[in-house]
Design a protein around this motif. Structure first.
Motif, mmCIF file in Angstrom:
data_model
loop_
_atom_site.group_PDB
_atom_site.id
_atom_site.type_symbol
_atom_site.label_atom_id
_atom_site.label_comp_id
_atom_site.label_asym_id
_atom_site.label_seq_id
_atom_site.Cartn_x
_atom_site.Cartn_y
_atom_site.Cartn_z
ATOM 1 N N SER A 65 -0.311 25.887 10.175
ATOM 2 C CA SER A 65 -0.722 25.635 11.552
ATOM 3 C C SER A 65 0.263 24.723 12.284
ATOM 4 O O SER A 65 1.114 24.073 11.654
ATOM 5 C CB SER A 65 -2.113 24.989 11.573
ATOM 6 N N ASN A 66 0.130 24.650 13.613
ATOM 7 C CA ASN A 66 0.988 23.777 14.415
ATOM 8 C C ASN A 66 0.791 22.312 14.040
ATOM 9 O O ASN A 66 1.739 21.518 14.071
ATOM 10 C CB ASN A 66 0.692 23.971 15.904
ATOM 11 N N VAL A 67 -0.437 21.945 13.675
ATOM 12 C CA VAL A 67 -0.719 20.574 13.257
ATOM 13 C C VAL A 67 0.043 20.251 11.982
ATOM 14 O O VAL A 67 0.652 19.181 11.837
ATOM 15 C CB VAL A 67 -2.239 20.362 13.031
ATOM 16 N N GLN A 68 0.039 21.195 11.047
ATOM 17 C CA GLN A 68 0.747 20.994 9.783
ATOM 18 C C GLN A 68 2.260 20.905 10.001
ATOM 19 O O GLN A 68 2.947 20.124 9.342
ATOM 20 C CB GLN A 68 0.389 22.140 8.821
ATOM 21 N N VAL A 69 2.761 21.700 10.942
ATOM 22 C CA VAL A 69 4.190 21.636 11.290
ATOM 23 C C VAL A 69 4.541 20.242 11.797
ATOM 24 O O VAL A 69 5.543 19.644 11.396
ATOM 25 C CB VAL A 69 4.545 22.689 12.364
ATOM 26 N N LYS A 70 3.697 19.680 12.673
ATOM 27 C CA LYS A 70 3.943 18.357 13.248
ATOM 28 C C LYS A 70 3.929 17.271 12.177
ATOM 29 O O LYS A 70 4.733 16.338 12.207
ATOM 30 C CB LYS A 70 2.897 18.048 14.323
ATOM 31 N N VAL A 71 3.015 17.391 11.217
ATOM 32 C CA VAL A 71 2.930 16.405 10.134
ATOM 33 C C VAL A 71 4.208 16.443 9.286
ATOM 34 O O VAL A 71 4.771 15.404 8.933
ATOM 35 C CB VAL A 71 1.693 16.661 9.249
ATOM 36 N N ILE A 72 4.675 17.653 8.962
ATOM 37 C CA ILE A 72 5.898 17.789 8.165
ATOM 38 C C ILE A 72 7.102 17.248 8.928
ATOM 39 O O ILE A 72 7.939 16.530 8.373
ATOM 40 C CB ILE A 72 6.124 19.264 7.771
ATOM 41 N N GLU A 73 7.193 17.585 10.217
ATOM 42 C CA GLU A 73 8.303 17.087 11.044
ATOM 43 C C GLU A 73 8.300 15.555 11.072
ATOM 44 O O GLU A 73 9.349 14.913 10.999
ATOM 45 C CB GLU A 73 8.189 17.632 12.474
ATOM 46 N N SER A 74 7.119 14.975 11.171
ATOM 47 C CA SER A 74 6.996 13.522 11.200
ATOM 48 C C SER A 74 7.462 12.905 9.883
ATOM 49 O O SER A 74 8.161 11.884 9.869
ATOM 50 C CB SER A 74 5.535 13.130 11.477
ATOM 51 N N LEU A 75 7.091 13.530 8.754
ATOM 52 C CA LEU A 75 7.490 13.023 7.443
ATOM 53 C C LEU A 75 9.000 13.166 7.222
ATOM 54 O O LEU A 75 9.631 12.300 6.616
ATOM 55 C CB LEU A 75 6.728 13.765 6.339
ATOM 56 N N LEU A 76 9.577 14.244 7.722
ATOM 57 C CA LEU A 76 11.022 14.432 7.603
ATOM 58 C C LEU A 76 11.763 13.313 8.328
ATOM 59 O O LEU A 76 12.743 12.759 7.817
ATOM 60 C CB LEU A 76 11.439 15.790 8.182
ATOM 61 N N LYS A 77 11.271 12.980 9.514
ATOM 62 C CA LYS A 77 11.896 11.916 10.303
ATOM 63 C C LYS A 77 11.673 10.556 9.646
ATOM 64 O O LYS A 77 12.590 9.739 9.541
ATOM 65 C CB LYS A 77 11.310 11.914 11.726
ATOM 66 N N GLU A 78 10.454 10.330 9.170
ATOM 67 C CA GLU A 78 10.096 9.041 8.574
ATOM 68 C C GLU A 78 10.874 8.756 7.296
ATOM 69 O O GLU A 78 11.214 7.603 7.001
ATOM 70 C CB GLU A 78 8.590 9.022 8.290
ATOM 71 N N THR A 79 11.155 9.815 6.524
ATOM 72 C CA THR A 79 11.861 9.636 5.254
ATOM 73 C C THR A 79 13.376 9.798 5.382
ATOM 74 O O THR A 79 14.105 9.665 4.408
ATOM 75 C CB THR A 79 11.349 10.638 4.198
ATOM 76 N N GLU A 105 0.834 -1.203 0.000
ATOM 77 C CA GLU A 105 0.000 0.000 0.000
ATOM 78 C C GLU A 105 0.866 1.249 0.000
ATOM 79 O O GLU A 105 2.032 1.222 0.393
ATOM 80 C CB GLU A 105 -0.941 0.012 1.201
ATOM 81 N N ILE A 106 0.280 2.336 -0.465
ATOM 82 C CA ILE A 106 0.911 3.647 -0.456
ATOM 83 C C ILE A 106 -0.005 4.576 0.328
ATOM 84 O O ILE A 106 -1.222 4.589 0.115
ATOM 85 C CB ILE A 106 1.107 4.180 -1.891
ATOM 86 N N LEU A 107 0.586 5.331 1.242
ATOM 87 C CA LEU A 107 -0.208 6.231 2.080
ATOM 88 C C LEU A 107 0.178 7.673 1.804
ATOM 89 O O LEU A 107 1.341 8.057 1.950
ATOM 90 C CB LEU A 107 0.014 5.900 3.556
ATOM 91 N N CYS A 108 -0.804 8.477 1.393
ATOM 92 C CA CYS A 108 -0.599 9.909 1.175
ATOM 93 C C CYS A 108 -1.341 10.665 2.277
ATOM 94 O O CYS A 108 -2.477 10.316 2.612
ATOM 95 C CB CYS A 108 -1.133 10.337 -0.186
ATOM 96 N N THR A 109 -0.702 11.684 2.837
ATOM 97 C CA THR A 109 -1.324 12.425 3.937
ATOM 98 C C THR A 109 -1.243 13.920 3.711
ATOM 99 O O THR A 109 -0.403 14.413 2.951
ATOM 100 C CB THR A 109 -0.632 12.099 5.272
ATOM 101 N N MET A 110 -2.108 14.657 4.384
ATOM 102 C CA MET A 110 -2.027 16.104 4.397
ATOM 103 C C MET A 110 -2.691 16.617 5.675
ATOM 104 O O MET A 110 -3.676 16.041 6.147
ATOM 105 C CB MET A 110 -2.711 16.726 3.177
ATOM 106 N N PRO A 111 -2.153 17.666 6.278
ATOM 107 C CA PRO A 111 -2.798 18.258 7.452
ATOM 108 C C PRO A 111 -4.044 19.008 7.016
ATOM 109 O O PRO A 111 -4.099 19.528 5.896
ATOM 110 C CB PRO A 111 -1.734 19.208 7.996
ATOM 111 N N VAL A 112 -5.046 19.059 7.860
ATOM 112 C CA VAL A 112 -6.286 19.754 7.492
ATOM 113 C C VAL A 112 -6.676 20.750 8.579
ATOM 114 O O VAL A 112 -6.294 20.607 9.744
ATOM 115 C CB VAL A 112 -7.456 18.764 7.281
ATOM 116 N N GLY A 113 -7.401 21.732 8.172
ATOM 117 C CA GLY A 113 -7.971 22.703 9.101
ATOM 118 C C GLY A 113 -9.362 23.028 8.614
ATOM 119 O O GLY A 113 -9.566 23.298 7.433
ATOM 120 N N ILE A 114 -10.352 22.951 9.496
ATOM 121 C CA ILE A 114 -11.739 23.205 9.096
ATOM 122 C C ILE A 114 -12.109 24.631 9.475
ATOM 123 O O ILE A 114 -12.293 24.954 10.646
ATOM 124 C CB ILE A 114 -12.693 22.196 9.763
#
Length: 203
Positions: free
Chosen positions: A139-153, A80-89
């Motif tokens: 947003s802070n949520v988007q920052v956390k998602v990017i930080e997580s992807l940097l570490k994961e990759t 599987e391939i997982l694509c993600t993006m942070p969201v704000g409503i």
């Protein structure tokens, strides 16, 4: 001799290539900035047709913080391939909470499907500077998602910051978020492909 089942990375590459031959039509219109752009209904039918042809199963999901598109190889469900993006409503003018959530969900689906299957929308991107909040920090949520992807990759942080033209992840603005997330998602896919290839060679 039994037919060899292609792995998910080969299937996705071929699916993207075939979608480049499709003439997508932009049916939605932004009257404020005066440009046409893709609606989800413009891109989803051709994508689902291609997915059916290559036996790929996409599943979209969204929480309050992150939207995900999980694409599975229907012939080998372990791939599987997982694509993600942070969201704000954000509240939409003249809409109730559920309508605002629906709008955010539709946008997230369109972005993730476009990103995963290589569908570009240059005209809309060129107009983003006219959109409210385009130059605001993410947003802070988007920052956390990017930080997580940097570490994961296993990304080189300094090289990433140079690419994003910022000194810190918190300085990234909304206008640049789609292209940055697209880059990180592709890098994540490459990392997963290498892991998959390594497992196969080690058999």
């Amino acid at each position: 001799m039994a037919e060899t089942i292609k792995n998910i990375y080969s299937k996705m590459s071929e699916a993207r290539g075939k979608l480049q031959e499709v003439e997508f039509k932009k049916s939605a219109y932004n009257s404020f900035s005066k440009y046409y752009y893709f609606d989800l209904s413009d891109i989803l039918p051709p994508i689902m047709k291609i997915c059916d042809e290559f036996k790929l199963t996409p599943i979209f999901n969204m929480t309050k913080e992150v939207a995900t598109l999980r694409i599975t190889n229907a012939e080998n469900t372990k791939e599987e391939i997982l694509c993600t993006m942070p969201v704000g409503i954000s509240p939409l003018k003249g809409c109730n909470d559920m309508q605002s959530i629906g709008g955010a969900q539709t946008f997230a689906q369109k972005y993730l499907y476009s990103s995963a299957f290589g569908i570009s929308e240059t005209d809309a991107t060129d107009k983003q500077d006219n959109e409210e909040g385009a130059l605001e920090p993410i947003s802070n949520v988007q920052v956390k998602v990017i930080e997580s992807l940097l570490k994961e990759t296993g990304s080189d942080r300094m090289a990433f910051l140079a690419y994003a033209r910022v000194k810190d992840v918190k300085e990234i603005v909304n206008r640049d978020l789609p292209s940055i997330m697209n880059m990180l998602d592709k890098k994540k896919e490459e990392v997963e492909a290498k892991k998959h290839g390594g497992k196969e060679s080690g058999k």
